[in-house]
Structures are given as structure tokens and as C-alpha cells.
Design an enzyme around this catalytic site. Sequence first.
Site, mmCIF file in Angstrom:
data_model
loop_
_atom_site.group_PDB
_atom_site.id
_atom_site.type_symbol
_atom_site.label_atom_id
_atom_site.label_comp_id
_atom_site.label_asym_id
_atom_site.label_seq_id
_atom_site.Cartn_x
_atom_site.Cartn_y
_atom_site.Cartn_z
ATOM 1 N N ASP A 78 0.682 -1.356 -0.180
ATOM 2 C CA ASP A 78 0.083 0.165 0.171
ATOM 3 C C ASP A 78 0.636 1.349 0.111
ATOM 4 O OD1 ASP A 78 -2.321 -1.444 -0.013
ATOM 5 O OD2 ASP A 78 -2.511 -1.480 2.165
ATOM 6 N N GLU A 84 1.227 -6.102 -5.653
ATOM 7 C CA GLU A 84 0.948 -5.227 -6.538
ATOM 8 C C GLU A 84 1.911 -4.429 -7.085
ATOM 9 O OE1 GLU A 84 -2.159 -1.321 -7.231
ATOM 10 O OE2 GLU A 84 -2.954 -3.229 -6.126
#
Length: 374
Positions: free
Chosen positions: A19, A277
Amino acid sequence: MLEPRVWDIFCKVIDNFGDIGVCWRLAADLASRGHQVRLWVDDASALRWMAPSGCDGVRVLPWDQAPDLAAAGLQEQPCDVMIEAFGCDIAPEFIAVCARRHLAVGQKPVWINLEYLSAEGYVERCHAMPSPVQAGPAAGWIKWFYYPGFTAQTGGLLREPGLPARQAGFDRAAWLAAQGIDWGGEKLVSLFCYEPPALAALLARWAQHGLQGQPLRLLLAAGRAQTAVKAALNDEKCLQPIYNVHGLLSISYLELLPQNQFDHLLWACDLNFVRGEDSVVRALWAGKPFVWQIYPQHDAAHVAKLQAFLDMLQAPPSLRRFHEVWNALDGELPTADLPAWSRCALAARQRQQQQDDLATQLVRFVAHNERQTP
């Protein structure tokens, strides 16, 4: 294009640094284009190694139980755009200040919920969908759901200007020497993973056969990857002799790398193993063969996400199967076919480079919706 604006990005660190990694890259990318960014984060500790030099135009602020909005200068420099990353819900005190400013001067920010990356079909359907705010001081405002993605109907991928030129000027031998790695021309493989069940079998294969019959040096990322490899080898000395009877496998244990150095690691290697990610996007831009370990979810929702990604990648059968086994689906790891995997990676990178990057599209999206919002 939008003239320089003030962006407030809100991030909550869940785990594994993904994140904060995505939010920092976005903040730094926007700042490089002349924008001012305040990055509100509940745990900024990872930035000490991830971005040790900081970035001009980015201010990191603590997002705790009572964010100090006065110290942040919100009154003197109100935001034009506010982004809640991955559905983290912007601090209500912050929204209240923005609402009071709207009542006073008639100007409100463009409010964006930046979603997780996926190649699944719903991304195109849901990208840029408006969601009217029903309650609170911002009732009647619109929150926009913004999806990064791999097609022209999505928000694109993070790719800062000048990245291809940076890679074109990269000197692999010099970088390896700077890391203290005595490279003798062996195949280089980076490993950044969680705890894949197939890890021990892969290490044993490399120790017995190398990579494509050639000696292999494993460049092992700090953290969980190192812990997993040590557990697989069952020896804190890093390598049991039984695993390396042919001298085909050696391991270099790396320190935590800043984001730009992680790019260099991917550029230096012949094969990259990445996770999460942020690193899978960087592996895509590297244009080298790569294997992705997707973050596992208890309801197996990650399986459909992985298959959609492999479809987007147009992965050859051996690469698809390797991904499936690496991500804990049943079976044995197939033999790596680096030539085929390399062609796949280069073709995928070329397709993605034809599309505008995430920051470019966000700036354009804000410009359009700023004009539409009284």
C-alpha cells in the site's frame, strides 16, 4: 493538462509494504510533474528505506487518531484533489475542513477512491464510476472509483516519465559490483516472495541443474523471502552442501532496497520472482521473464485474479502452469522456458507502453471533473 494542484493522498499500511509502496510512487510521480502532494499515512516507517531521500514536492504527514490539520497547512493550502487509497476512508476531520471551505468559497476537491490493481473484467465496468456521498458534511458530493488496469478502458499503470531512458542507461555489471556481488557471468534470478509451498522443490532443482543448465546466482530480497529460503534449506548458514553438490546455485542475501534500487535489481536479472501489486508492475516494465506470487486470500478470490492476469499477459502454457503451481495450486513446477517467457514479457511491456500511465490519466481525469463540479 491540469496546472499544478495540491493533492492529499491517504494511505493505511495493512502489511507487506504494498500500500505504502504504491502511494509513494504515485505521490513522487505527481510531484515530478510539478504538483504538491501531502501523503497521510498511519505508518511511514517503511519510507526510511523505501525512499530515504524523500522527494521534493511530497510532504509525509502522520495519519493518527487526531490528524493535525492546522500543522499540515490545510487552511493556507487547501487541497484540489483528495485520494483515499484502497478504500481506506479519509479522515472525517479532513473532510469537514474541505466542506467548510466549499461553503465559504464554493470550491470543493475532486474526491477519488483509488482501487486495487486487477485484470478482471469488472475493472473496465467499474472504472470512473461516480458514487454520491449520502451523509456527513460532504453530503451531495461525488466520490469517484478509480481503477488502475491494463486496458484503455481503465486508469493505467504507474510509470514515471523517463523510466525507459533510465533502464536504457543501466549498467548491470557496475550495479552488481556496487552491491558487493562478485558476478562471474552466471544466470541471475531475483526472489521476492511470501512462503510459496513449491520453494524447496525449486531450490533443489536449481542446486542440481542450475537454470537452463548454467550456474545460477539467487539475489534474495530482504524480509520474508530470506526467512522462507532459510527455512526451506533448514540451515542458517544459507546453504546445505547437499543442496549444492554440483556448485550450480549460490545465494546473495540483499539488504532492504529503495524503490529505484529495486528497479535496478529487476533490470539486472535474467528471471524475476515478485509478489504483490507494486513489484509486479515494476517487473512488467523491466521486460524480463517474471513469475508473480499474488497475495493469497482465504476465500481463494486471488485465483480468478491470477488467471485474468495471465490472460492479459498472454502467458505461454509453461509460464501459466508455473504461476499456478507457484501460487499453491496443485502440481509440479514445469521447466522454465526463458526464451518463450522473455518474448511474452517484452510483448506485454510493449502493449502497456502504448497506453497512458496512471498519473497522466489521473491528472486528465481531475481536470475534466474539476470543470464539471461547481
